[in-house]
Design a protein around this motif. Structure first.
Motif, PDB file in Angstrom:
ATOM      1  N   GLN A  27       0.084  33.399 -46.952  1.00 22.74           N
ATOM      2  CA  GLN A  27       0.479  34.671 -46.357  1.00 22.74           C
ATOM      3  C   GLN A  27       1.147  34.433 -45.012  1.00 22.74           C
ATOM      4  O   GLN A  27       0.628  33.697 -44.180  1.00 22.74           O
ATOM      5  CB  GLN A  27      -0.753  35.558 -46.170  1.00 22.74           C
ATOM      6  CG  GLN A  27      -0.465  36.949 -45.684  1.00 22.74           C
ATOM      7  CD  GLN A  27       0.154  37.842 -46.746  1.00 22.74           C
ATOM      8  OE1 GLN A  27       0.074  37.575 -47.935  1.00 22.74           O
ATOM      9  NE2 GLN A  27       0.810  38.889 -46.307  1.00 22.74           N
ATOM     10  N   LEU A  28       2.330  35.022 -44.799  1.00 17.05           N
ATOM     11  CA  LEU A  28       2.983  34.984 -43.499  1.00 17.05           C
ATOM     12  C   LEU A  28       2.528  36.201 -42.710  1.00 17.05           C
ATOM     13  O   LEU A  28       2.576  37.327 -43.217  1.00 17.05           O
ATOM     14  CB  LEU A  28       4.508  35.019 -43.646  1.00 17.05           C
ATOM     15  CG  LEU A  28       5.152  33.834 -44.341  1.00 17.05           C
ATOM     16  CD1 LEU A  28       6.648  34.082 -44.531  1.00 17.05           C
ATOM     17  CD2 LEU A  28       4.935  32.564 -43.546  1.00 17.05           C
ATOM     18  N   THR A  29       2.103  35.998 -41.482  1.00 16.05           N
ATOM     19  CA  THR A  29       1.708  37.114 -40.629  1.00 16.05           C
ATOM     20  C   THR A  29       2.964  37.786 -40.086  1.00 16.05           C
ATOM     21  O   THR A  29       4.054  37.198 -40.118  1.00 16.05           O
ATOM     22  CB  THR A  29       0.860  36.621 -39.433  1.00 16.05           C
ATOM     23  OG1 THR A  29       1.699  35.819 -38.585  1.00 16.05           O
ATOM     24  CG2 THR A  29      -0.360  35.826 -39.899  1.00 16.05           C
ATOM     25  N   PRO A  30       2.843  38.999 -39.558  1.00 17.98           N
ATOM     26  CA  PRO A  30       4.004  39.619 -38.916  1.00 17.98           C
ATOM     27  C   PRO A  30       4.596  38.723 -37.821  1.00 17.98           C
ATOM     28  O   PRO A  30       5.812  38.628 -37.679  1.00 17.98           O
ATOM     29  CB  PRO A  30       3.443  40.924 -38.340  1.00 17.98           C
ATOM     30  CG  PRO A  30       2.312  41.270 -39.258  1.00 17.98           C
ATOM     31  CD  PRO A  30       1.696  39.926 -39.606  1.00 17.98           C
ATOM     32  N   GLU A  31       3.739  38.048 -37.075  1.00 17.85           N
ATOM     33  CA  GLU A  31       4.200  37.157 -36.012  1.00 17.85           C
ATOM     34  C   GLU A  31       4.987  35.977 -36.573  1.00 17.85           C
ATOM     35  O   GLU A  31       5.984  35.547 -35.986  1.00 17.85           O
ATOM     36  CB  GLU A  31       3.014  36.660 -35.168  1.00 17.85           C
ATOM     37  CG  GLU A  31       2.324  37.741 -34.370  1.00 17.85           C
ATOM     38  CD  GLU A  31       1.353  38.604 -35.208  1.00 17.85           C
ATOM     39  OE1 GLU A  31       0.952  38.195 -36.334  1.00 17.85           O
ATOM     40  OE2 GLU A  31       1.019  39.702 -34.730  1.00 17.85           O
ATOM     41  N   ASP A  32       4.552  35.426 -37.720  1.00 23.18           N
ATOM     42  CA  ASP A  32       5.297  34.341 -38.373  1.00 23.18           C
ATOM     43  C   ASP A  32       6.711  34.812 -38.728  1.00 23.18           C
ATOM     44  O   ASP A  32       7.692  34.102 -38.506  1.00 23.18           O
ATOM     45  CB  ASP A  32       4.614  33.890 -39.678  1.00 23.18           C
ATOM     46  CG  ASP A  32       3.288  33.198 -39.475  1.00 23.18           C
ATOM     47  OD1 ASP A  32       3.064  32.599 -38.409  1.00 23.18           O
ATOM     48  OD2 ASP A  32       2.465  33.264 -40.422  1.00 23.18           O
ATOM     49  N   VAL A  33       6.792  36.011 -39.289  1.00 19.24           N
ATOM     50  CA  VAL A  33       8.089  36.550 -39.709  1.00 19.24           C
ATOM     51  C   VAL A  33       8.971  36.799 -38.491  1.00 19.24           C
ATOM     52  O   VAL A  33      10.150  36.438 -38.474  1.00 19.24           O
ATOM     53  CB  VAL A  33       7.915  37.838 -40.541  1.00 19.24           C
ATOM     54  CG1 VAL A  33       9.270  38.417 -40.921  1.00 19.24           C
ATOM     55  CG2 VAL A  33       7.071  37.573 -41.784  1.00 19.24           C
ATOM     56  N   GLU A  34       8.419  37.386 -37.436  1.00 15.95           N
ATOM     57  CA  GLU A  34       9.183  37.662 -36.217  1.00 15.95           C
ATOM     58  C   GLU A  34       9.734  36.368 -35.618  1.00 15.95           C
ATOM     59  O   GLU A  34      10.902  36.308 -35.214  1.00 15.95           O
ATOM     60  CB  GLU A  34       8.313  38.392 -35.201  1.00 15.95           C
ATOM     61  CG  GLU A  34       7.991  39.814 -35.620  1.00 15.95           C
ATOM     62  CD  GLU A  34       6.853  40.446 -34.834  1.00 15.95           C
ATOM     63  OE1 GLU A  34       6.247  39.770 -33.966  1.00 15.95           O
ATOM     64  OE2 GLU A  34       6.543  41.627 -35.106  1.00 15.95           O
ATOM     65  N   THR A  35       8.915  35.329 -35.596  1.00 16.17           N
ATOM     66  CA  THR A  35       9.362  34.030 -35.081  1.00 16.17           C
ATOM     67  C   THR A  35      10.490  33.478 -35.946  1.00 16.17           C
ATOM     68  O   THR A  35      11.507  32.992 -35.435  1.00 16.17           O
ATOM     69  CB  THR A  35       8.186  33.032 -35.039  1.00 16.17           C
ATOM     70  OG1 THR A  35       7.209  33.537 -34.130  1.00 16.17           O
ATOM     71  CG2 THR A  35       8.642  31.653 -34.587  1.00 16.17           C
ATOM     72  N   GLY A  36      10.331  33.561 -37.257  1.00 16.33           N
ATOM     73  CA  GLY A  36      11.356  33.069 -38.174  1.00 16.33           C
ATOM     74  C   GLY A  36      12.673  33.814 -38.037  1.00 16.33           C
ATOM     75  O   GLY A  36      13.745  33.210 -38.036  1.00 16.33           O
ATOM     76  N   VAL A  37      12.604  35.135 -37.894  1.00 20.84           N
ATOM     77  CA  VAL A  37      13.811  35.939 -37.724  1.00 20.84           C
ATOM     78  C   VAL A  37      14.496  35.562 -36.411  1.00 20.84           C
ATOM     79  O   VAL A  37      15.716  35.352 -36.370  1.00 20.84           O
ATOM     80  CB  VAL A  37      13.484  37.448 -37.768  1.00 20.84           C
ATOM     81  CG1 VAL A  37      14.659  38.291 -37.306  1.00 20.84           C
ATOM     82  CG2 VAL A  37      13.054  37.855 -39.174  1.00 20.84           C
ATOM     83  N   GLY A  38      13.730  35.441 -35.342  1.00 20.90           N
ATOM     84  CA  GLY A  38      14.294  35.064 -34.047  1.00 20.90           C
ATOM     85  C   GLY A  38      14.951  33.697 -34.093  1.00 20.90           C
ATOM     86  O   GLY A  38      16.058  33.506 -33.572  1.00 20.90           O
ATOM     87  N   ASP A  39      14.288  32.736 -34.729  1.00 21.86           N
ATOM     88  CA  ASP A  39      14.842  31.384 -34.838  1.00 21.86           C
ATOM     89  C   ASP A  39      16.154  31.385 -35.625  1.00 21.86           C
ATOM     90  O   ASP A  39      17.118  30.717 -35.252  1.00 21.86           O
ATOM     91  CB  ASP A  39      13.845  30.435 -35.504  1.00 21.86           C
ATOM     92  CG  ASP A  39      12.638  30.130 -34.632  1.00 21.86           C
ATOM     93  OD1 ASP A  39      12.657  30.445 -33.420  1.00 21.86           O
ATOM     94  OD2 ASP A  39      11.660  29.572 -35.182  1.00 21.86           O
ATOM     95  N   ALA A  40      16.198  32.139 -36.712  1.00 24.13           N
ATOM     96  CA  ALA A  40      17.409  32.198 -37.532  1.00 24.13           C
ATOM     97  C   ALA A  40      18.564  32.809 -36.750  1.00 24.13           C
ATOM     98  O   ALA A  40      19.686  32.299 -36.780  1.00 24.13           O
ATOM     99  CB  ALA A  40      17.147  32.990 -38.815  1.00 24.13           C
ATOM    100  N   LEU A  41      18.307  33.900 -36.037  1.00 23.15           N
ATOM    101  CA  LEU A  41      19.363  34.541 -35.266  1.00 23.15           C
ATOM    102  C   LEU A  41      19.822  33.660 -34.110  1.00 23.15           C
ATOM    103  O   LEU A  41      21.017  33.573 -33.824  1.00 23.15           O
ATOM    104  CB  LEU A  41      18.905  35.911 -34.766  1.00 23.15           C
ATOM    105  CG  LEU A  41      18.699  36.963 -35.852  1.00 23.15           C
ATOM    106  CD1 LEU A  41      18.118  38.236 -35.254  1.00 23.15           C
ATOM    107  CD2 LEU A  41      19.992  37.250 -36.585  1.00 23.15           C
ATOM    108  N   GLU A  42      18.887  32.993 -33.468  1.00 21.79           N
ATOM    109  CA  GLU A  42      19.236  32.078 -32.357  1.00 21.79           C
ATOM    110  C   GLU A  42      20.182  30.993 -32.863  1.00 21.79           C
ATOM    111  O   GLU A  42      21.191  30.675 -32.232  1.00 21.79           O
ATOM    112  CB  GLU A  42      17.980  31.444 -31.785  1.00 21.79           C
ATOM    113  CG  GLU A  42      18.260  30.392 -30.727  1.00 21.79           C
ATOM    114  CD  GLU A  42      18.126  30.922 -29.331  1.00 21.79           C
ATOM    115  OE1 GLU A  42      18.989  30.613 -28.502  1.00 21.79           O
ATOM    116  OE2 GLU A  42      17.155  31.636 -29.065  1.00 21.79           O
ATOM    117  N   ARG A  43      19.870  30.447 -34.000  1.00 21.49           N
ATOM    118  CA  ARG A  43      20.676  29.366 -34.561  1.00 21.49           C
ATOM    119  C   ARG A  43      22.049  29.868 -35.013  1.00 21.49           C
ATOM    120  O   ARG A  43      23.056  29.205 -34.822  1.00 21.49           O
ATOM    121  CB  ARG A  43      19.938  28.720 -35.733  1.00 21.49           C
ATOM    122  CG  ARG A  43      20.589  27.487 -36.291  1.00 21.49           C
ATOM    123  CD  ARG A  43      19.749  26.722 -37.309  1.00 21.49           C
ATOM    124  NE  ARG A  43      18.947  27.502 -38.225  1.00 21.49           N
ATOM    125  CZ  ARG A  43      17.639  27.778 -38.051  1.00 21.49           C
ATOM    126  NH1 ARG A  43      16.991  27.335 -36.988  1.00 21.49           N
ATOM    127  NH2 ARG A  43      16.972  28.483 -38.936  1.00 21.49           N
TER     128      ARG A  43
END
Length: 107
Positions: A27-43
């Motif tokens: 299970q991905l937590t909301p925080e995991d997803v938020e971090t992943g979205v931020g990392d993808a956009l940063e890149r």
């Protein structure tokens, strides 16, 4: 940079940036997803929104997705984070950003 991010995010309707997050469970937590979205956009666009809010987590299974809200200077953008692949505890997310602000206007 924030205005450029808003313009760039708005133009990323089919962004499928891969972003790996570690998941110690299935299970991905909301925080995991938020971090992943931020990392993808940063890149992909060289910056991150002022705030990323993903109110729900999701199962770490290919095809699972969750809606998020991105706060940019012009307003709020919607985005969808989708699990693209899972390899052990590594989960790759794709991010699709809406073309219009949530109020229906274009930044």
């Amino acid at each position: 940079m924030r205005a450029a991010l808003a313009r760039t995010c708005a133009g990323l309707a089919l962004l499928t940036a891969g972003c790996s997050v570690s998941a110690s469970t299935v299970q991905l937590t909301p925080e995991d997803v938020e971090t992943g979205v931020g990392d993808a956009l940063e890149r992909e666009v060289g910056g991150v929104p002022q705030e990323i809010d993903c109110p729900d987590g999701m199962a770490a299974e290919v095809g699972e997705s969750v809606r998020c809200t991105l706060t940019v200077p012009e307003g709020l953008l919607g985005a969808t984070a989708t699990v693209k692949s899972v390899d052990g505890d590594r989960v790759v997310l794709g991010v699709e950003v809406d073309e219009q602000l949530l109020d229906g206007t274009t930044p």
